[in-house]
Design an enzyme around this catalytic site. Sequence first.
Site, PDB file in Angstrom:
ATOM      1  N   TYR A 188      -1.844   5.303  -4.555  1.00 12.86           N
ATOM      2  CA  TYR A 188      -3.163   6.281  -4.344  1.00 12.86           C
ATOM      3  C   TYR A 188      -2.683   7.527  -5.145  1.00 12.86           C
ATOM      4  O   TYR A 188      -1.186   8.415  -4.623  1.00 12.86           O
ATOM      5  CB  TYR A 188      -3.027   6.998  -2.714  1.00 12.86           C
ATOM      6  CG  TYR A 188      -3.976   5.701  -1.876  1.00 12.86           C
ATOM      7  CD1 TYR A 188      -5.579   5.248  -2.814  1.00 12.86           C
ATOM      8  CD2 TYR A 188      -3.715   4.787  -0.626  1.00 12.86           C
ATOM      9  CE1 TYR A 188      -6.123   4.645  -2.029  1.00 12.86           C
ATOM     10  CE2 TYR A 188      -5.119   4.934  -0.338  1.00 12.86           C
ATOM     11  CZ  TYR A 188      -5.873   4.039  -1.014  1.00 12.86           C
ATOM     12  OH  TYR A 188      -7.211   3.604   0.016  1.00 12.86           O
ATOM     13  N   HIS A 204     -13.529  -1.919  -2.835  1.00 12.77           N
ATOM     14  CA  HIS A 204     -12.810  -1.341  -1.227  1.00 12.77           C
ATOM     15  C   HIS A 204     -12.833  -2.100  -0.380  1.00 12.77           C
ATOM     16  O   HIS A 204     -12.761  -1.783   1.536  1.00 12.77           O
ATOM     17  CB  HIS A 204     -12.789  -0.170  -1.554  1.00 12.77           C
ATOM     18  CG  HIS A 204     -11.567   0.747  -1.254  1.00 12.77           C
ATOM     19  ND1 HIS A 204     -10.212   1.551  -2.317  1.00 12.77           N
ATOM     20  CD2 HIS A 204     -10.536   0.319   0.150  1.00 12.77           C
ATOM     21  CE1 HIS A 204      -9.587   1.743  -1.404  1.00 12.77           C
ATOM     22  NE2 HIS A 204      -9.733   1.805   0.230  1.00 12.77           N
ATOM     23  N   SER A 235       0.462  -1.178  -0.263  1.00 12.79           N
ATOM     24  CA  SER A 235       0.135   0.199   0.102  1.00 12.79           C
ATOM     25  C   SER A 235       0.913   1.089   0.286  1.00 12.79           C
ATOM     26  O   SER A 235       2.090   1.634   0.261  1.00 12.79           O
ATOM     27  CB  SER A 235      -0.571  -0.118   1.050  1.00 12.79           C
ATOM     28  OG  SER A 235      -1.556   1.520   1.288  1.00 12.79           O
ATOM     29  N   THR A 284      -5.488   2.933  -7.420  1.00 12.14           N
ATOM     30  CA  THR A 284      -6.510   2.245  -7.111  1.00 12.14           C
ATOM     31  C   THR A 284      -6.820   3.798  -6.967  1.00 12.14           C
ATOM     32  O   THR A 284      -7.371   4.970  -6.559  1.00 12.14           O
ATOM     33  CB  THR A 284      -6.903   2.555  -5.129  1.00 12.14           C
ATOM     34  OG1 THR A 284      -5.154   1.677  -5.141  1.00 12.14           O
ATOM     35  CG2 THR A 284      -8.043   2.402  -4.306  1.00 12.14           C
ATOM     36  N   LYS A 289      -7.395  -0.812  -9.983  1.00 11.23           N
ATOM     37  CA  LYS A 289      -8.361  -1.432  -8.621  1.00 11.23           C
ATOM     38  C   LYS A 289      -9.041  -0.656  -8.708  1.00 11.23           C
ATOM     39  O   LYS A 289      -8.877   1.031  -7.932  1.00 11.23           O
ATOM     40  CB  LYS A 289      -6.956  -1.236  -7.346  1.00 11.23           C
ATOM     41  CG  LYS A 289      -7.785  -1.838  -6.157  1.00 11.23           C
ATOM     42  CD  LYS A 289      -6.871  -2.598  -5.239  1.00 11.23           C
ATOM     43  CE  LYS A 289      -7.879  -3.034  -3.937  1.00 11.23           C
ATOM     44  NZ  LYS A 289      -7.870  -1.819  -2.843  1.00 11.23           N
TER      45      LYS A 289
HETATM   46  C1  LIG Z   1      -7.660  -2.143   6.793  1.00  8.11           C
HETATM   47  C2  LIG Z   1      -7.526  -1.910   5.328  1.00  8.11           C
HETATM   48  C3  LIG Z   1      -6.829  -0.817   5.095  1.00  8.11           C
HETATM   49  C4  LIG Z   1      -6.603  -0.934   3.294  1.00  8.11           C
HETATM   50  N1  LIG Z   1      -5.383  -0.486   2.852  1.00  8.11           N
HETATM   51  C5  LIG Z   1      -6.124   0.490   1.738  1.00  8.11           C
HETATM   52  C6  LIG Z   1      -5.057   1.347   0.726  1.00  8.11           C
HETATM   53  O1  LIG Z   1      -4.406   1.517   1.055  1.00  8.11           O
HETATM   54  N2  LIG Z   1      -5.455   1.357  -0.649  1.00  8.11           N
HETATM   55  C7  LIG Z   1      -6.413  -0.021  -1.359  1.00  8.11           C
HETATM   56  O2  LIG Z   1      -6.135   0.211  -2.457  1.00  8.11           O
HETATM   57  N3  LIG Z   1      -7.314  -0.798  -0.966  1.00  8.11           N
HETATM   58  C8  LIG Z   1      -6.606  -0.482   0.219  1.00  8.11           C
HETATM   59  N4  LIG Z   1      -8.271  -1.722   0.904  1.00  8.11           N
HETATM   60  C9  LIG Z   1      -8.714  -2.163   0.108  1.00  8.11           C
HETATM   61  C10 LIG Z   1      -7.964  -3.654   0.160  1.00  8.11           C
HETATM   62  O3  LIG Z   1      -6.717  -3.822  -1.032  1.00  8.11           O
HETATM   63  C11 LIG Z   1      -9.071  -4.588  -0.993  1.00  8.11           C
HETATM   64  O4  LIG Z   1      -9.786  -3.600  -2.242  1.00  8.11           O
HETATM   65  C12 LIG Z   1     -10.399  -5.107   0.801  1.00  8.11           C
HETATM   66  O5  LIG Z   1      -9.839  -5.055   1.881  1.00  8.11           O
HETATM   67  C13 LIG Z   1     -10.724  -6.550   0.202  1.00  8.11           C
HETATM   68  O6  LIG Z   1     -11.244  -6.731   1.047  1.00  8.11           O
HETATM   69  P1  LIG Z   1     -11.720  -8.274   1.657  1.00  8.11           P
HETATM   70  O7  LIG Z   1     -11.219  -7.196   3.297  1.00  8.11           O
HETATM   71  O8  LIG Z   1     -12.585  -8.225   2.007  1.00  8.11           O
HETATM   72  O9  LIG Z   1     -10.741  -9.009   1.396  1.00  8.11           O
HETATM   73  C14 LIG Z   1      -7.414  -1.611   2.574  1.00  8.11           C
HETATM   74  C15 LIG Z   1      -8.328  -2.722   3.387  1.00  8.11           C
HETATM   75  C16 LIG Z   1      -8.426  -2.854   4.744  1.00  8.11           C
HETATM   76  C17 LIG Z   1      -8.851  -3.902   5.897  1.00  8.11           C
END
Ligand SMILES: Cc1cc2nc3c(=O)[nH]c(=O)nc-3n(C[C@H](O)[C@H](O)[C@H](O)COP(=O)(O)O)c2cc1C
Length: 368
Positions: free
Chosen positions: A152, A260, A130, A178, A236
């Site tokens: 980002y 997301h 990330s 993203t 994404k």
């Molecule tokens: C704590 C947390 C932080 C996240 N941070 C980012 C991020 O920095 N950038 C991003 O594109 N997605 C982020 N996501 C989304 C994840 O990449 C992903 O799309 C999502 O968690 C998938 O769903 P799931 O948690 O049900 O497997 C984050 C998700 C979580 C749970």
Amino acid sequence: VTEAAVSDPVPSWSGVPYLTASELEHLYSVEEFEPLAKERMTPTAYGFIAGWAGSGATTQANRAAFWRHVLLPRVLVNVETIDPVTTVLGNPISLPVMFAPSGYQRLAHPHGEMATARASVEVGTTMILSTSANTSIEDIGAVARNPWYQLYWLTDEELNREMVQRAESAGFRAIALTVDATAPLWRENEMRNPAEIPPGVLSVNTYDRAVKIAPNLTWKTLDRLRSWTKMAIVLKGVVTAEDARIAVDNGVEGLIVSNHGGRALDWAITSMDALPEVVEAVDGRLEVYMDGGVRRGTDVLKALALGARAVLIGRPVLWGIGTGGEAGIVRMMALIRGELTSVMGLCGAPTVAQISRDMVARRQDVVA
Ligand SMILES: Cc1cc2nc3c(=O)[nH]c(=O)nc-3n(C[C@H](O)[C@H](O)[C@H](O)COP(=O)(O)O)c2cc1C
């Protein structure tokens, strides 16, 4: 965090000890990790990880969508050898499950992204780092195999370019840009209980600059990103056929069908519901991945049957490190692999290439 430090035992944020390798052997499903991880984090860190946008409808619906899809197994296929190996962007992975990017992984475990990177190597899959990581691009590049960098697009264009070029130099294979979170997010739980960030836990790749996600990212911006790097570009957060076609016209190499994890737009279409139309629109011209609510081997098979090349898991990675660090993720992935292997065999698809569209059907009679 040095390599040696990562293999050292470390106290959890709450003081409850992490599970040992032999204790982890007694866990048999991904869901069992969540409450164990919760006990080992601070309450606000757990709240951040579990969190969602608005009413939480999108997060709930991502899971419920799997309940609406059932499997139609083919029988009398030789399944003596079952192997879920595949490739993403031409690089081999041992099973079609990658680690989604998530920020601030050190809130889940003091070793954060370094534990995730080491687990990804042990498992043989791709990790996506990330923009809001607590570990440097170079440290992850030195450990992970063919990692991707999640970008980002920030208002500081020089910083964007610097991150992209650092990732390329460190051996990253792709930029996952993203695109589903460029407007301010509405997360009531985070407003009520903002995550407490322990001293020393920083967004190390951005922290010395003013960081703001650019609200003016558009299709035109992609040309600029493309001019900075030879890495593949994956978007994404695309969930419509219309945007998928524009993405093809813009020459991107991949799409992650994602909302997301329900953390951005409330009441968004689920990834499983969006996947077939995106797959149809791109018509094999680029790779399509998905994430959101994947917890089981059956979920992976269903998504692949609908045309995903691979899936990503977000929260389960954090539950894995939160329960037992690197070994926690490795155990969690062994469970997903075990169930996936079983259901591939039972569906008559001993290789990923044999998983086909007609192995999954929708049923309307279940509201979960
Ligand atoms: C704590 C947390 C932080 C996240 N941070 C980012 C991020 O920095 N950038 C991003 O594109 N997605 C982020 N996501 C989304 C994840 O990449 C992903 O799309 C999502 O968690 C998938 O769903 P799931 O948690 O049900 O497997 C984050 C998700 C979580 C749970």
